[in-house]
Design a protein around this motif. Structure first.
Motif, PDB file in Angstrom:
ATOM      1  N   PHE A  76      30.753  46.903  39.766  1.00  0.00           N
ATOM      2  CA  PHE A  76      30.889  46.783  38.318  1.00  0.00           C
ATOM      3  C   PHE A  76      32.053  47.637  37.843  1.00  0.00           C
ATOM      4  N   ASN A  77      32.476  47.407  36.603  1.00  0.00           N
ATOM      5  CA  ASN A  77      33.581  48.153  36.018  1.00  0.00           C
ATOM      6  C   ASN A  77      33.225  49.629  35.948  1.00  0.00           C
ATOM      7  N   HIS A  82      30.312  47.142  33.032  1.00  0.00           N
ATOM      8  CA  HIS A  82      30.130  45.690  33.043  1.00  0.00           C
ATOM      9  C   HIS A  82      30.303  45.155  34.457  1.00  0.00           C
ATOM     10  N   ILE A 113      31.198  34.903  32.644  1.00  0.00           N
ATOM     11  CA  ILE A 113      31.560  36.238  32.166  1.00  0.00           C
ATOM     12  C   ILE A 113      31.230  36.428  30.690  1.00  0.00           C
ATOM     13  N   VAL A 128      35.938  43.164  31.096  1.00  0.00           N
ATOM     14  CA  VAL A 128      35.434  43.221  32.465  1.00  0.00           C
ATOM     15  C   VAL A 128      36.555  43.603  33.440  1.00  0.00           C
ATOM     16  N   TRP A 132      36.988  48.713  39.263  1.00  0.00           N
ATOM     17  CA  TRP A 132      35.562  48.565  39.564  1.00  0.00           C
ATOM     18  C   TRP A 132      35.166  49.528  40.671  1.00  0.00           C
TER      19      TRP A 132
END
Length: 261
Positions: A76-77, A82, A113, A128, A132
């Motif tokens: 995820f980010n 996110h 998304i 997004v 990540w």
């Protein structure tokens, strides 16, 4: 159905102001560790507006009793938490009595998304993109386990397109050649490509059989358009080259060959 359940829980957490990404930590029991992690072969994960993007997370795991497997892996980010990504499964290959290489298959569907964060006021699907992180929980044969955050960092970037058109063709020697183009990038809200404005792009030239070199730069206008004029001295090819950003891919246009007479 699994995807819908995940989406509902994440959206609820975001709407409630709960952090989706856990705080960075590493905890567990015993000596099992992830010693190396490679995402997408070391390349950025590029996502467009239509095709599903699959990528691999490859983890080298060691324990003195041998590796049982990976209980969980997520991505995820790293800034906003996110993570509209599916974990499709993990396979492990034993390379020695103490070491295994486990590969997780991940998938980002651009059509999902925007829906992922649709319950969050002010949600921007394009947020997004960026840096990540990978989290994983690994298990050993002797029941050791380890929960690790940020075993790797990687970039998820918006796909981009770039065009080049040089005119007139052919052009007289010493005449003025005008090179235009357009830079666009994927927008995950409406699943279309939009103009990427205020970006510096390189104009490059090469002689037949030679290599491209930068002649000058130009900045995209409010519609993503590029324009530059050069003096025509010899036949060759012209192209635009964009170096990319932290959230948008690097892209180079196809060369446009021009004959000088």
């Amino acid at each position: 159905m699994r995807r819908r359940i995940i989406v509902a829980s994440v959206v609820a957490a975001v709407a409630a102001g709960v952090a989706v990404a856990p705080a960075a930590h590493a905890e567990g029991r015993g000596d099992i560790r992830v010693t190396k992690t490679v995402v997408n072969g070391g390349s950025n994960v590029i996502v467009g507006v239509q095709n599903v993007k699959r990528f691999l997370i490859t983890m080298t795991i060691k324990d003195n009793s041998g590796v049982k497997g990976v209980a969980d892996v997520s991505a995820f980010n790293a800034t906003n938490g996110h993570g509209p990504v599916d974990h499709l499964g993990t396979t492990c290959k034993k390379v020695s009595t103490t070491t295994s290489v486990c590969t997780a298959t991940m998938q980002i569907d651009p059509t999902w998304i925007d829906f992922y964060g649709s319950g969050n006021e002010g949600w921007d699907a394009n947020s997004v993109a960026g840096t990540w992180q990978v989290n994983a929980t690994v298990q050993a044969n002797d029941r050791d386990y380890w929960i690790s955050d940020r075993i790797a960092l990687f970039k998820v970037k918006r796909a981009a397109t770039l065009t080049t058109d040089a005119t007139p063709e052919p052009v007289r020697k010493g005449g003025t050649l005008t090179v235009t183009g357009k830079l666009s990038r994927a927008n995950w809200t409406d699943l279309k490509y939009h103009a990427f404005t205020k970006q510096v792009v390189k104009l490059q030239y090469k002689k037949p059989g030679g290599a491209y070199s930068t002649v000058k730069t130009a900045t995209t206008d409010s519609k993503g358009h590029l324009r530059a004029t050069v003096k025509a001295t010899a036949s060759g090819s012209w192209r635009w080259a964009f170096l990319g950003t932290t959230t948008t891919m690097k892209v180079v246009s196809t060369g446009d060959a021009v004959t000088v007479k």
